[in-house]
Design a protein around this motif. Structure first.
Motif, PDB file in Angstrom:
ATOM      1  N   SER A   1     -82.770  -2.605  37.424  1.00 16.84           N
ATOM      2  CA  SER A   1     -82.739  -1.523  36.456  1.00 16.84           C
ATOM      3  C   SER A   1     -83.982  -0.653  36.536  1.00 16.84           C
ATOM      4  O   SER A   1     -83.986   0.458  36.018  1.00 16.84           O
TER       5      SER A   1
ATOM      6  N   LEU B   1     -85.938   8.823  33.447  1.00 17.90           N
ATOM      7  CA  LEU B   1     -84.537   9.174  33.211  1.00 17.90           C
ATOM      8  C   LEU B   1     -84.414  10.560  32.603  1.00 17.90           C
ATOM      9  O   LEU B   1     -83.512  11.330  32.961  1.00 17.90           O
TER      10      LEU B   1
ATOM     11  N   ARG C   1     -77.615   7.815  31.804  1.00 15.89           N
ATOM     12  CA  ARG C   1     -77.659   6.371  32.056  1.00 15.89           C
ATOM     13  C   ARG C   1     -76.264   5.770  32.093  1.00 15.89           C
ATOM     14  O   ARG C   1     -75.971   4.914  32.931  1.00 15.89           O
TER      15      ARG C   1
ATOM     16  N   LEU D   1     -79.329   6.780  40.043  1.00 15.16           N
ATOM     17  CA  LEU D   1     -78.573   7.531  39.054  1.00 15.16           C
ATOM     18  C   LEU D   1     -77.442   8.300  39.702  1.00 15.16           C
ATOM     19  O   LEU D   1     -77.599   8.865  40.782  1.00 15.16           O
TER      20      LEU D   1
END
Length: 1203
Positions: free
Chosen positions: A409, A526, A574, A417
């Motif tokens: 992760s 992110l 995500r 992604l």
């Protein structure tokens, strides 16, 4: 299969000998197949009831020597075909060798050695693929595949003895639970009962005990119900059924197929009658309970648990409970509910050691953490193993999440992604998030209250007292993730968390703090990846940003809006499966008031992925499931009110918004946030309790309501007046204040009293009961959504299709079943690539070429024998408009409609297009495309270049003036271009000679096995000859101009044609002879391929049957145009075929084909005939049963093999 030789004393007991030679005997078990009399029925029944058929194959081969009464079993088989292969191998390879031996003992020794060698070789090749399943279980799996026609990809999980109630008569047999099917088989006194139910078709699954069905399990589908009883362990069986049904529902919901857990540790010994898949599912169930109990992440795997005691310094006593160890945590839960719970992350552990044992404290283990807390566990059964296991996990644990190898992760997001198609990414130098932002360090509420004057009133004093109570609790029970969670903690939460501690405790109780600690920097990276994208989710987020708590001053400026945008966009990136759903903005805005951006992001992750599963997907399945659970709880707790509310239809209307927003959208903010406090600590059961308490408090008024609007107004006024009298924040106007208009203001309800009342009246509600209700409602909700999708698809295409609504619905079921079947039985592309829940219902399910060919063979009317697959592939290429290798349901129905409901012109047009590019397969179209290019007209007008040159010579001012003047004209032209144009027969391109030959092949194969076969062959021969002449005539007119320019070449051109046609001795039609020869050659290749020779004992040819083409070859078709060409079938045909070439100038149009077909009544009748789609759909549904029967031996096989 070959088996290790074992002695058999009674060779003929319960067995029938079918073949024999001096050394071997092939036997069939009595009761298998038809015949056998009463003894056979008895043996077959006992095999099924006692499960001996799982251990004893129905066929076997014995070895015998001389007059000895001792036999050796050397092979067995589940089908006649399998055992016959072994028998033939023995006759071919051993009989001659054995005849050399003089001693019977030497023969027996040689045979045993030979068979053992074969088995050893087979085991070598299978060693890498061998799993830990027991031999008996593998035999049961083979039996299941044989009985129900399942492929090797279908894995058996477990099987149980039970009774299946067919009518009022129980049938004793065995139920087989595989990954995708529930199967049952029984054979009692010659009567066979077989049942196959797909888990995806199950709408209800429940365990009940009635007088008629004691301890029974009911399995319901849309059309029928099945009852199973007399289980040895009904709870174990039902639990496994629940797991398999849940996997199937997950497959329907988001297309997650079942994948076995390869990381599961192998048992120290093979477990009898327990498969690896059963162990896998048991481990999954334990992991899910463990993660739900302690709010852990989805990747956490339970390694083991054991009974123990925990020393609690705050109570000065040992608490009995269970210790759980997983790859990242050590957890403890007391046996008595709410007494004590403990979570120790391994990243916080500093020392694990064995303490000194004593009679008071036997086998203790001490665990110390980095924040100077020590936990003492005692009464451990295997202390050494436990300490070693924890030490192993500690060695793999990174130091506070910053050292060691990064987890999957935390890998660079640029590679992990997903990048949506068409997404625009901003330059990396433009940072959207940095630690210097105000919202990166504190919540919005603290930012906007830091300049406010300090309040010394009674409410502020009450708030200070709450903070002091929590500080005392922290001192006594610890602070942070390793805090002891006791009944005292619950009391403090119910009394309200102080605003200064709310964000910290939300993170702690939800488990988000653990996830944030193990993923440092994840949110910042992110955000940078997500903020530059432009997707459907980001567009929806922008629309809802200013609707998120607009009454709160924190979201009336850009700071709060920007923070909300970053959190929602980061989560949509995500989790693209969820993306963004309405109500997420309301919940997230509340999280941002008390937490930093990163903390709010991880709280949102915990909500969407763990605490409120499936709530925020595209179809809000989780909220609908809990709405059904709430209705069921209302029926149990408030039965009179439930009946009245059902009549009004209120429960389903009001409860959805309550659950989706956790009462934040229907209750004043200061009151609803207290429910959020309780929710993060106790989970969803608090929301159910409060919802029931709201209905109970308004029961008398609701019973007097006469319509839905009145009931909603009553509940809206009640919720709007639930107040928090202890809040220190300034009052925030609530959107539901409009409902409180009236002469007399309604009484205020204290939120603390509401929470206390809900706990007192409905506090017995347990989390495991809610999960059981959720399972039942999930089946109902997902199947209801599937039915809604089916109706939506049918409504969308019913106007464009001639099929009835019922026919379209049945076709949709078959189409979806083919898609779903590929999910677990393999396909050329993964099912997840074909299933996108965000797309309209019509586009969600798609099939590939292989699946389309199967459906075409089952449902199509143009079946052409071995040529069917080729025709299906051409139709698939024609329907696949976007060339992605997949077609949706509308395209599938379009192809079927042309075959079933079109008139003769429409059917012929479709058939004509199937023999032109792009319908032709690439390998077929190589030469056809080259020929077609000759006939393709250039669409560019000759004067276009001149016109462009003239336009270029004009001035810039004139161009701008024209653009301004004629923009409406261009808009009209653009609209006309986008309008779908209906294709006419004039738009069809011409067909060359090679494509025409392919069309003749198809027609010839289509007419085989038709009652009017000969008339149709005669008609198509006449039409083919006529079209060949038409093409030749057209060629002359096409090349007329060219002949005038090349007189010399034109005079010599017929010479080769005359040479080629000379062996045919055709007569006056010499120039068409080559084309007719090609047609006849095509027909010959289509039907008269030399079949492989077969042994006489396997196939007996019927001399009275004459093939269709033999009628043509003998000249029985009285058609002089093709009679001369029939010499192609003889020996001289090969020479003629080598001399035949394609004519590149020859072509015909669709109008010519249609006009020629209309001259033959048999062809007109054939293409005007309507097909029966209902019969073919019924046959397609029964295909599984047909496959099952084919897989087993039949009496016909027995008759063939015994001759």
């Amino acid at each position: 299969m070959w088996i290790t030789p074992e002695e058999v004393l009674l060779a003929n007991a319960l067995w029938v000998s079918e073949r024999a030679n001096p050394y071997f005997i092939l036997q069939r078990r009595k009761g298998h197949g038809k015949g056998g009399g009463i003894t056979g029925l008895f043996v077959g029944t006992m095999d099924v009831v006692l499960d001996s058929s799982a251990r004893v194959a129905p066929y076997r081969i014995l070895h015998q020597t001389g007059d000895s009464q001792i036999f050796c079993s050397i092979a067995c088989g589940s089908s006649r075909k399998e055992v016959t292969e072994h028998w033939e191998w023995l006759e071919t390879n051993l009989l001659q060798t054995l005849s050399i031996f003089d001693n019977d003992e030497d023969i027996t020794t040689f045979v045993k050695g030979k068979i053992s060698g074969i088995i050893a070789e087979e085991n070598k090749s299978k060693a890498a693929l061998e799993d830990e399943d027991s031999g008996k279980f593998r035999e049961a799996e083979l039996k299941m595949r044989k009985l129900f026609g399942m492929p090797d990809e279908e894995k058996l999980v477990n099987y149980y003895s039970c009774s299946y109630w067919k009518g009022r008569v129980p049938r004793q047999g065995w139920v087989y639970l595989s990954v995708n099917h529930l199967c049952f088989y029984s054979l009692l006194l010659g009567k066979e009962v077989t049942l196959v139910v797909q888990w995806t078709e199950v709408t209800r699954l429940e365990k009940n005990a009635t007088l008629l069905f004691p301890e029974s399990v009911r399995v319901s589908t849309r059309h029928t119900e099945h009852y199973f009883s007399m289980f040895l362990n009904v709870n174990d069986t039902f639990k496994l059924m629940e797991q398999l049904a849940t996997i199937a529902m997950r497959q329907l919901l988001d297309n997650e197929g079942f994948a076995a857990d390869r990381s599961l540790p192998k048992p120290c010994k093979t477990l009898k009658n327990v498969s690896a898949l059963k162990r896998d599912l048991d481990a999954r169930a334990k992991n899910e309970r463990y993660r739900a109990l302690f709010r852990l992440t989805q990747d956490e795997r339970l390694d083991g648990h054991t009974d123990c005691t925990l020393w609690t310094p705050f109570a000065k006593m040992h608490i009995v409970g269970q210790l759980f160890v997983s790859n990242n945590y050590i957890c403890f839960c007391s046996r008595e509910e709410d007494l004590c719970q403990l979570i120790i992350p391994l990243r916080e552990v500093s020392i694990v050691e064995k303490a000194d044992s004593s009679s008071v404290l036997p086998c203790p283990v001490s665990i110390s953490t980095k924040n100077k807390m020590t936990f003492l566990f005692a009464n451990l059964k295997d202390r050494d193993f436990l300490v070693q296991r924890i030490s192993d996990f500690l060695q793999r644990t990174p130091d506070s999440g910053h050292s060691g190898s990064p987890s999957p992760s935390t890998t660079p997001l640029s590679s992990s992604l997903p990048t949506p198609i068409g997404a625009a990414v901003e330059p990396s130098q433009g940072h959207h998030y940095s630690p210097s932002l105000p919202t990166a360090n504190q919540g919005l509420l603290r930012i906007y209250q830091k300049d406010a004057p300090e309040d010394h009133g009674p409410k502020a004093t009450k708030e200070k007292m709450k903070e002091e109570s929590w500080n005392i609790h922290f001192f006594e029970f610890g602070r942070g993730v390793c805090m002891y969670r006791t009944s005292k903690t619950r009391e403090l939460v119910l009394n309200g968390i102080p605003e200064s501690l709310r964000g910290e405790l939300w993170l702690l109780f939800s488990g988000a703090q653990n996830e944030m600690a193990t993923h440092p920097g994840y949110y910042a990276e992110l955000v940078e990846q997500a903020m530059g994208r432009c997707t459907l989710a980001t567009e929806e987020i922008e629309r809802d940003l200013h609707r998120s708590m607009p009454e709160h001053h924190a979201f009336q400026n850009e700071m709060g809006i920007a923070a909300l945008r970053r959190v929602l966009t980061a989560y949509a990136c995500r989790n693209p499966g969820i993306g963004y759903c309405q109500a997420m903005n309301i919940v997230t805005s509340v999280l941002l008031l008390y937490c930093t951006e990163e903390e709010a992001f991880w709280l949102l992750v915990a909500l969407c992925e763990r605490m409120l599963p499936d709530y925020y997907n595209t179809r809000v399945v989780g909220a609908l499931v809990d709405q059904g659970v709430f209705e069921e709880l209302t029926r149990e707790c408030l039965p009179f009110l439930y009946e009245h509310m059902q009549e009004l239809g209120v429960i389903s209307t009001i409860s959805l918004s309550w659950f989706l927003t956790l009462f934040l959208s229907v209750m004043p903010f200061d009151s609803a946030v207290l429910l959020v406090d309780c929710f993060f600590y106790e989970g969803i059961k608090v929301i159910f309790q409060v919802a029931l308490a709201v209905l109970h408090a308004n029961m008398d008024t609701l019973l007097g309501c006469t319509d839905e609007g009145e009931a909603m107004t009553i509940l809206g006024r009640y919720l709007d007046n639930v107040v928090n009298k202890q809040t220190v924040s300034p009052p925030i106007p609530h959107l539901h204040a409009l409902l409180t208009s009236g002469d007399e203001p309604p009484p205020q309800i204290d939120v603390f009293q509401l929470i206390k009342s809900s706990c007192d009246k409905f506090g017995s509600l347990r989390a495991d009961v809610i999960e059981q209700m959720r399972f039942k409602q999930r089946l109902k909700v997902i199947q209801s959504l599937e039915d809604t999708a089916k109706r939506s698809v049918v409504r969308a295409i019913m106007t464009d299709s001639a099929f009835s609504i019922e026919e379209l619905e049945e076709l949709y079921v078959l189409f979806k079943a083919k898609h779903i079947m590929s999910c677990y039985w393999g396909a050329s592309s993964t099912a997840a690539e074909r299933h996108d829940p965000s797309l309209p219902y019509l586009e969600q399910y798609r099939i590939d070429l292989g699946q389309f060919c199967q459906l075409f063979g089952a449902l199509g009317t143009w079946l052409c024998g071995t040529h069917t697959a080729t025709l299906a592939a051409r139709l698939f290429h024609l329907l696949d408009m976007n060339k992605d290798g997949l077609i949706n349901f509308k395209e599938f129905v379009t192809g079927l409609s042309g075959m079933y409901h079109g008139d003769m012109t429409e059917k012929l047009k479709l058939l004509y297009k199937l023999h032109l590019p792009p319908a032709l397969c690439p390998e077929e179209a190589e030469s056809a495309l080259e020929a077609a290019q000759f006939f393709t007209d250039d669409d560019t007008p000759q004067g276009e270049e001149v016109k462009e040159a003239g336009d270029a010579s004009g001035s810039r001012d004139a161009e701008e003036k024209k653009e301004v003047k004629d923009y409406k004209y261009y808009l009209r032209m653009w609209a006309m271009e986008n309008e779908p144009k209906k294709e006419t027969i004039k738009d069809l391109r011409r067909m060359n000679q090679e494509q025409f030959i392919e069309l003749c092949k198809t027609l010839y194969n289509m007419f085989s096995e038709d009652p009017l076969e000969q008339e149709l062959y005669h008609a198509i021969a006449t039409v083919a000859s006529l079209l060949l002449r038409i093409g030749e005539v057209g060629k002359k007119f096409t090349n007329n101009g060219a002949k005038k320019q090349t007189d010399t070449t034109n005079a010599q051109a017929p010479a080769p044609a005359a040479e080629l046609s000379q062996p045919e001795k055709e007569g006056p039609n010499g120039e068409s002879s080559s084309g007719q020869s090609l047609v006849c050659r095509a027909l010959a290749e289509a039907q008269l391929e030399t079949p492989p020779q077969q042994s006489s004992d396997e196939e007996v040819k019927d001399d009275t049957s004459v093939s269709s083409y033999s009628m043509v070859s003998t000249g029985s078709l009285q058609c002089e145009d093709i009679a001369d060409d029939t010499v192609l079938i003889g020996c001289s045909g090969d020479q003629q075929r080598r001399g035949s070439i394609l004519d590149g100038d020859w072509s015909i149009t669709f109008e010519q084909v249609l006009a020629s077909m209309l001259t033959e009544p048999p062809l007109v009748d054939y293409f005007e005939k309507k097909g029966d789609i209902q019969a073919r759909m019924a046959a397609c549904k029964m295909q599984r049963g047909v496959e099952r029967q084919v897989s087993s031996s039949s009496d016909h096989e027995l008759a063939q093999l015994s001759t």
